[in-house]
Design an enzyme around this catalytic site. Structure first.
Site, PDB file in Angstrom:
ATOM      1  N   THR A   1       0.831  -1.206   0.000  1.00  0.00           N
ATOM      2  CA  THR A   1       0.000   0.000   0.000  1.00  0.00           C
ATOM      3  C   THR A   1       0.866   1.256   0.000  1.00  0.00           C
ATOM      4  O   THR A   1       0.639   2.187  -0.786  1.00  0.00           O
ATOM      5  CB  THR A   1      -0.925   0.019   1.224  1.00  0.00           C
ATOM      6  OG1 THR A   1      -1.663  -1.198   1.271  1.00  0.00           O
ATOM      7  CG2 THR A   1      -1.894   1.183   1.159  1.00  0.00           C
ATOM      8  N   THR A   2       1.880   1.283   0.871  1.00  0.00           N
ATOM      9  CA  THR A   2       2.761   2.445   0.962  1.00  0.00           C
ATOM     10  C   THR A   2       3.568   2.627  -0.314  1.00  0.00           C
ATOM     11  O   THR A   2       3.999   3.741  -0.631  1.00  0.00           O
ATOM     12  CB  THR A   2       3.688   2.305   2.180  1.00  0.00           C
ATOM     13  OG1 THR A   2       2.898   2.006   3.330  1.00  0.00           O
ATOM     14  CG2 THR A   2       4.473   3.568   2.443  1.00  0.00           C
TER      15      THR A   2
ATOM     16  N   TYR B   1     -13.475  -4.837  -1.713  1.00  0.00           N
ATOM     17  CA  TYR B   1     -14.564  -4.286  -2.518  1.00  0.00           C
ATOM     18  C   TYR B   1     -15.724  -5.258  -2.677  1.00  0.00           C
ATOM     19  O   TYR B   1     -16.864  -4.918  -2.360  1.00  0.00           O
ATOM     20  CB  TYR B   1     -14.097  -3.797  -3.900  1.00  0.00           C
ATOM     21  CG  TYR B   1     -15.198  -3.123  -4.681  1.00  0.00           C
ATOM     22  CD1 TYR B   1     -15.611  -1.830  -4.350  1.00  0.00           C
ATOM     23  CD2 TYR B   1     -15.855  -3.785  -5.714  1.00  0.00           C
ATOM     24  CE1 TYR B   1     -16.646  -1.218  -5.035  1.00  0.00           C
ATOM     25  CE2 TYR B   1     -16.891  -3.179  -6.399  1.00  0.00           C
ATOM     26  CZ  TYR B   1     -17.294  -1.891  -6.057  1.00  0.00           C
ATOM     27  OH  TYR B   1     -18.318  -1.295  -6.731  1.00  0.00           O
TER      28      TYR B   1
ATOM     29  N   TYR C   1      -2.488 -10.342   5.038  1.00  0.00           N
ATOM     30  CA  TYR C   1      -2.494  -8.921   5.413  1.00  0.00           C
ATOM     31  C   TYR C   1      -3.925  -8.558   5.769  1.00  0.00           C
ATOM     32  O   TYR C   1      -4.768  -8.393   4.890  1.00  0.00           O
ATOM     33  CB  TYR C   1      -1.973  -8.080   4.254  1.00  0.00           C
ATOM     34  CG  TYR C   1      -1.922  -6.586   4.509  1.00  0.00           C
ATOM     35  CD1 TYR C   1      -2.050  -6.042   5.784  1.00  0.00           C
ATOM     36  CD2 TYR C   1      -1.725  -5.708   3.454  1.00  0.00           C
ATOM     37  CE1 TYR C   1      -1.996  -4.678   6.004  1.00  0.00           C
ATOM     38  CE2 TYR C   1      -1.660  -4.338   3.658  1.00  0.00           C
ATOM     39  CZ  TYR C   1      -1.802  -3.824   4.917  1.00  0.00           C
ATOM     40  OH  TYR C   1      -1.754  -2.462   5.130  1.00  0.00           O
TER      41      TYR C   1
ATOM     42  N   ARG D   1      -8.994  -0.765   5.130  1.00  0.00           N
ATOM     43  CA  ARG D   1      -8.834  -0.546   3.694  1.00  0.00           C
ATOM     44  C   ARG D   1      -9.661  -1.527   2.861  1.00  0.00           C
ATOM     45  O   ARG D   1     -10.196  -1.169   1.823  1.00  0.00           O
ATOM     46  CB  ARG D   1      -7.360  -0.660   3.294  1.00  0.00           C
ATOM     47  CG  ARG D   1      -6.499   0.517   3.752  1.00  0.00           C
ATOM     48  CD  ARG D   1      -5.104   0.435   3.157  1.00  0.00           C
ATOM     49  NE  ARG D   1      -4.282   1.562   3.579  1.00  0.00           N
ATOM     50  CZ  ARG D   1      -4.230   2.734   2.952  1.00  0.00           C
ATOM     51  NH1 ARG D   1      -4.965   2.944   1.875  1.00  0.00           N
ATOM     52  NH2 ARG D   1      -3.439   3.700   3.398  1.00  0.00           N
TER      53      ARG D   1
ATOM     54  N   LYS E   1       0.322  -9.986   8.706  1.00  0.00           N
ATOM     55  CA  LYS E   1       0.517  -8.570   9.024  1.00  0.00           C
ATOM     56  C   LYS E   1      -0.831  -8.086   9.519  1.00  0.00           C
ATOM     57  O   LYS E   1      -1.792  -7.979   8.763  1.00  0.00           O
ATOM     58  CB  LYS E   1       0.952  -7.785   7.793  1.00  0.00           C
ATOM     59  CG  LYS E   1       1.023  -6.280   8.041  1.00  0.00           C
ATOM     60  CD  LYS E   1       1.302  -5.497   6.760  1.00  0.00           C
ATOM     61  CE  LYS E   1       1.281  -3.987   7.033  1.00  0.00           C
ATOM     62  NZ  LYS E   1       1.502  -3.186   5.800  1.00  0.00           N
TER      63      LYS E   1
ATOM     64  N   ILE F   1       5.726  -4.514   9.963  1.00  0.00           N
ATOM     65  CA  ILE F   1       5.839  -4.034   8.580  1.00  0.00           C
ATOM     66  C   ILE F   1       5.465  -2.569   8.641  1.00  0.00           C
ATOM     67  O   ILE F   1       4.318  -2.212   8.854  1.00  0.00           O
ATOM     68  CB  ILE F   1       4.968  -4.852   7.626  1.00  0.00           C
ATOM     69  CG1 ILE F   1       5.513  -6.289   7.551  1.00  0.00           C
ATOM     70  CG2 ILE F   1       4.950  -4.215   6.240  1.00  0.00           C
ATOM     71  CD1 ILE F   1       4.720  -7.218   6.653  1.00  0.00           C
TER      72      ILE F   1
END
Length: 293
Positions: free
Chosen positions: A44-45, A107, A133, A138, A162, A204
């Protein structure tokens, strides 16, 4: 298998949006020299949502090539389409990654059966280790503790998580459901101290992009059981953990890098933008507290 400070690497872009490979290689070298114990490219980052598949796995290959086995590389590889997730984990293995970091489908919001079947299909398609994750903020999808326990027991390649749920008691619950050897890594810098104290093995990290040595020393103190020393690091880093989310990430972290590494490319890809002035002031103040300016 994974522990310590593992930066979720930002991706350097030129003003025209092109991937700047030379800056990425230099950044990876700095991260390893400063004590980072693993690397996560194109998460994401790393603005993975704005990368084409070709760009995505080129960045993974560059990271693997530059790292040369000195620390493990956990490639961002998730998708809300199971078929694409299978393609991604295979591409991650072909690129030389040591593991794949994979979100549950976002989604389309599957139920727990759908989440289990998704990871079942991915795990059965490739033997590359998988770090789940779990980031409901998100994905709007939560891997329940029971589902994670079922996945950990059914598929040896699912080796850890994570955890970015923000729920500290999840660490103990997942420890009971998944076993003590299941590798739990915090996805929230600000909660990493408490996370490690209850059974976590590292983070992370967003903050490690700009403060890799401090984050590595913090994690080393936790792993050594020196929580008094770790608390000193926590106090020093906490304002920065918070400031880096005063605007949409990774805007603040790229701004922070521009203050600490003047040569690092500043650009983001739309829809991500440079942080506002209030966020910049917060980051500057936090960098001062951390002793980085």
């Amino acid at each position: 298998m994974f522990s310590g400070s593992i930066p979720a690497l930002v991706t350097p872009f030129a003003e025209d949006g092109a991937f700047v490979e030379s800056a990425y290689r230099d950044f990876i070298e700095w991260q390893i020299a400063e004590g980072s114990t693993g690397l996560v490219p194109v998460g994401t980052t790393g603005e993975a949502a704005t990368l084409s598949a070709e760009e995505h796995f080129h960045a993974v290959r560059v990271c693997v090539d530059q790292t040369k086995g000195r620390v493990p590389v956990i490639a961002g590889a998730g998708s809300n389409d199971t078929r694409v997730a299978i393609q991604n984990i295979r591409a991650s293995k072909d690129a030389g990654a040591d593991a794949a970091l994979m979100v549950p489908p976002y989604y389309n919001r599957p139920n727990q059966e759908g989440i289990f079947r998704h990871f079942e299909a991915v795990a059965n398609s490739c033997d590359l280790p998988i770090v789940l994750y779990n980031v409901p903020g998100r994905t709007v999808t939560d891997i329940h503790v029971e589902t994670m326990g079922q996945l950990a027991k059914a598929f040896p390649s699912i080796v850890g998580v994570k955890d970015a749920t923000g729920v500290i008691q999840r660490v103990s619950a997942q420890r009971a459901a998944c076993g003590k050897d299941f590798c739990q890594i915090s996805g929230n810098d600000d909660m990493a101290l408490a996370f490690n104290a209850t059974g976590g093995r590292g983070c992370i990290s967003v903050t490690a992009n700009v403060a890799p040595r401090l984050c590595a020393e913090f994690q080393a103190a936790c792993l050594a059981g020196d929580y008094a020393r770790a608390l000193d690091y926590q106090d020093r880093l906490f304002p920065l953990h918070m400031a880096l989310f005063t605007d949409a990430s990774p805007g603040p972290i790229k701004y922070a890098l521009s203050r600490v590494r003047k040569d690092f490319p500043r650009a983001l890809r739309l829809p991500m933008t440079w942080p506002g002035e209030a966020s910049q002031r917060a980051v500057d103040a936090a960098l001062e507290v951390a002793g980085l300016l």
